[in-house]
Design a protein around this motif. Structure first.
Motif, PDB file in Angstrom:
ATOM      1  N   PRO A 125      17.882  17.568 -61.922  1.00  0.00           N
ATOM      2  CA  PRO A 125      19.142  16.871 -62.145  1.00  0.00           C
ATOM      3  C   PRO A 125      19.012  15.389 -61.762  1.00  0.00           C
ATOM      4  CG  PRO A 125      19.377  18.576 -60.434  1.00  0.00           C
ATOM      5  CD  PRO A 125      17.958  18.569 -60.879  1.00  0.00           C
ATOM      6  N   VAL A 126      19.143  14.518 -62.752  1.00  0.00           N
ATOM      7  CA  VAL A 126      19.008  13.075 -62.535  1.00  0.00           C
ATOM      8  C   VAL A 126      20.211  12.352 -63.120  1.00  0.00           C
ATOM      9  CG1 VAL A 126      16.477  13.066 -62.485  1.00  0.00           C
ATOM     10  CG2 VAL A 126      17.661  12.807 -64.671  1.00  0.00           C
ATOM     11  N   ASP A 127      20.426  11.111 -62.638  1.00  0.00           N
ATOM     12  CA  ASP A 127      21.490  10.293 -63.210  1.00  0.00           C
ATOM     13  C   ASP A 127      20.920   9.423 -64.327  1.00  0.00           C
ATOM     14  OD1 ASP A 127      20.231   8.101 -62.005  1.00  0.00           O
ATOM     15  OD2 ASP A 127      21.719   7.895 -60.418  1.00  0.00           O
ATOM     16  N   ALA A 128      21.686   8.476 -64.814  1.00  0.00           N
ATOM     17  CA  ALA A 128      21.258   7.641 -65.945  1.00  0.00           C
ATOM     18  C   ALA A 128      20.091   6.720 -65.608  1.00  0.00           C
ATOM     19  CB  ALA A 128      22.432   6.800 -66.447  1.00  0.00           C
ATOM     20  N   THR A 129      19.811   6.535 -64.313  1.00  0.00           N
ATOM     21  CA  THR A 129      18.672   5.696 -63.898  1.00  0.00           C
ATOM     22  C   THR A 129      17.461   6.545 -63.523  1.00  0.00           C
ATOM     23  OG1 THR A 129      19.310   5.622 -61.557  1.00  0.00           O
ATOM     24  CG2 THR A 129      20.252   3.930 -63.019  1.00  0.00           C
ATOM     25  N   TRP A 130      17.528   7.848 -63.740  1.00  0.00           N
ATOM     26  CA  TRP A 130      16.470   8.812 -63.429  1.00  0.00           C
ATOM     27  C   TRP A 130      16.329   9.074 -61.940  1.00  0.00           C
ATOM     28  CZ3 TRP A 130      14.756  11.834 -67.229  1.00  0.00           C
ATOM     29  CH2 TRP A 130      15.034  11.399 -68.531  1.00  0.00           C
ATOM     30  N   GLN A 131      17.390   8.754 -61.185  1.00  0.00           N
ATOM     31  CA  GLN A 131      17.393   9.077 -59.755  1.00  0.00           C
ATOM     32  C   GLN A 131      17.881  10.513 -59.586  1.00  0.00           C
ATOM     33  OE1 GLN A 131      19.082   7.485 -55.486  1.00  0.00           O
ATOM     34  NE2 GLN A 131      19.935   6.589 -57.301  1.00  0.00           N
ATOM     35  N   VAL A 187      12.747  10.605 -60.479  1.00  0.00           N
ATOM     36  CA  VAL A 187      11.860  11.562 -61.132  1.00  0.00           C
ATOM     37  C   VAL A 187      11.736  11.129 -62.580  1.00  0.00           C
ATOM     38  CG1 VAL A 187      11.413  13.989 -61.603  1.00  0.00           C
ATOM     39  CG2 VAL A 187      12.721  13.339 -59.575  1.00  0.00           C
ATOM     40  N   VAL A 188      10.568  10.591 -62.933  1.00  0.00           N
ATOM     41  CA  VAL A 188      10.388  10.022 -64.271  1.00  0.00           C
ATOM     42  C   VAL A 188       9.262  10.734 -65.008  1.00  0.00           C
ATOM     43  CG1 VAL A 188      11.263   7.782 -63.551  1.00  0.00           C
ATOM     44  CG2 VAL A 188       8.820   8.219 -63.439  1.00  0.00           C
ATOM     45  N   GLY A 189       9.185  10.428 -66.279  1.00  0.00           N
ATOM     46  CA  GLY A 189       8.118  11.016 -67.091  1.00  0.00           C
ATOM     47  C   GLY A 189       8.400  12.466 -67.402  1.00  0.00           C
ATOM     48  N   ASN A 190       7.362  13.179 -67.740  1.00  0.00           N
ATOM     49  CA  ASN A 190       7.518  14.584 -68.109  1.00  0.00           C
ATOM     50  C   ASN A 190       7.936  15.456 -66.935  1.00  0.00           C
ATOM     51  OD1 ASN A 190       6.708  13.820 -70.643  1.00  0.00           O
ATOM     52  ND2 ASN A 190       4.602  14.494 -70.391  1.00  0.00           N
ATOM     53  N   ALA A 191       7.707  14.998 -65.687  1.00  0.00           N
ATOM     54  CA  ALA A 191       8.042  15.806 -64.514  1.00  0.00           C
ATOM     55  C   ALA A 191       9.535  16.100 -64.415  1.00  0.00           C
ATOM     56  CB  ALA A 191       7.563  15.113 -63.240  1.00  0.00           C
ATOM     57  N   ALA A 192      10.363  15.264 -64.988  1.00  0.00           N
ATOM     58  CA  ALA A 192      11.808  15.490 -64.930  1.00  0.00           C
ATOM     59  C   ALA A 192      12.247  16.621 -65.851  1.00  0.00           C
ATOM     60  CB  ALA A 192      12.554  14.205 -65.289  1.00  0.00           C
ATOM     61  N   GLY A 193      11.434  16.937 -66.845  1.00  0.00           N
ATOM     62  CA  GLY A 193      11.756  18.029 -67.755  1.00  0.00           C
ATOM     63  C   GLY A 193      12.551  17.639 -68.980  1.00  0.00           C
ATOM     64  N   TYR A 194      12.743  16.336 -69.206  1.00  0.00           N
ATOM     65  CA  TYR A 194      13.546  15.889 -70.339  1.00  0.00           C
ATOM     66  C   TYR A 194      12.721  15.285 -71.468  1.00  0.00           C
ATOM     67  CZ  TYR A 194      17.477  16.426 -67.150  1.00  0.00           C
ATOM     68  OH  TYR A 194      18.394  16.931 -66.275  1.00  0.00           O
ATOM     69  N   THR A 195      11.509  14.871 -71.191  1.00  0.00           N
ATOM     70  CA  THR A 195      10.695  14.209 -72.208  1.00  0.00           C
ATOM     71  C   THR A 195       9.448  15.034 -72.508  1.00  0.00           C
ATOM     72  OG1 THR A 195       9.403  12.936 -70.607  1.00  0.00           O
ATOM     73  CG2 THR A 195      11.448  11.946 -71.392  1.00  0.00           C
ATOM     74  N   ALA A 196       8.881  14.811 -73.680  1.00  0.00           N
ATOM     75  CA  ALA A 196       7.659  15.514 -74.043  1.00  0.00           C
ATOM     76  C   ALA A 196       6.656  14.584 -74.719  1.00  0.00           C
ATOM     77  CB  ALA A 196       7.977  16.686 -74.963  1.00  0.00           C
ATOM     78  N   SER A 197       6.946  13.282 -74.722  1.00  0.00           N
ATOM     79  CA  SER A 197       6.013  12.338 -75.335  1.00  0.00           C
ATOM     80  C   SER A 197       5.686  11.232 -74.347  1.00  0.00           C
ATOM     81  CB  SER A 197       6.620  11.727 -76.606  1.00  0.00           C
ATOM     82  OG  SER A 197       7.662  10.824 -76.262  1.00  0.00           O
ATOM     83  N   LEU A 198       4.554  10.598 -74.555  1.00  0.00           N
ATOM     84  CA  LEU A 198       4.139   9.515 -73.666  1.00  0.00           C
ATOM     85  C   LEU A 198       5.089   8.333 -73.732  1.00  0.00           C
ATOM     86  CD1 LEU A 198       0.274   9.550 -74.149  1.00  0.00           C
ATOM     87  CD2 LEU A 198       1.590  10.395 -72.208  1.00  0.00           C
ATOM     88  N   SER A 199       5.556   7.995 -74.912  1.00  0.00           N
ATOM     89  CA  SER A 199       6.449   6.837 -75.030  1.00  0.00           C
ATOM     90  C   SER A 199       7.785   7.099 -74.340  1.00  0.00           C
ATOM     91  CB  SER A 199       6.657   6.448 -76.497  1.00  0.00           C
ATOM     92  OG  SER A 199       7.174   7.538 -77.229  1.00  0.00           O
ATOM     93  N   ALA A 200       8.343   8.283 -74.499  1.00  0.00           N
ATOM     94  CA  ALA A 200       9.600   8.611 -73.827  1.00  0.00           C
ATOM     95  C   ALA A 200       9.404   8.672 -72.317  1.00  0.00           C
ATOM     96  CB  ALA A 200      10.156   9.932 -74.346  1.00  0.00           C
TER      97      ALA A 200
END
Length: 94
Positions: free
Chosen positions: A45-51, A60-73
């Protein structure tokens, strides 16, 4: 180290242990970077700034947050978090 119901103590203990052998990680402006972790079925669970909504000042950024699946995202989440940190824009910081 045992995981504890998300209270952040395990991360603080890990940082203290790392600081015993590498003191600069205990500096107030230190940034701790974790290895790449991919979680696609669990979303932090993160806010709009990925906190994290559960642990203030933990981004929590990148794929570890569970929301993205690409390198650019994943890279974009890092940029968003970095800007929030640089500008002190997160509403969750006490």
């Amino acid at each position: 180290m045992r995981a504890r119901d998300g209270d952040g103590r395990d991360a603080a203990e890990a940082q203290a242990a790392l600081g015993a052998v590498l003191p600069p990680v205990l500096a107030p402006d230190a940034v701790i970077y974790a290895p790449e972790i991919k979680y696609y079925s669990y979303r932090v669970p993160v806010d709009a700034t990925w906190q994290s909504r559960d642990i203030p000042r933990l981004y929590v950024v990148g794929n570890a947050a569970g929301y993205t699946a690409s390198l650019s995202a994943a890279a974009l989440t890092g940029v968003i978090a970095a800007r929030a940190i640089a500008h002190g824009a997160s509403a969750n910081v006490p």
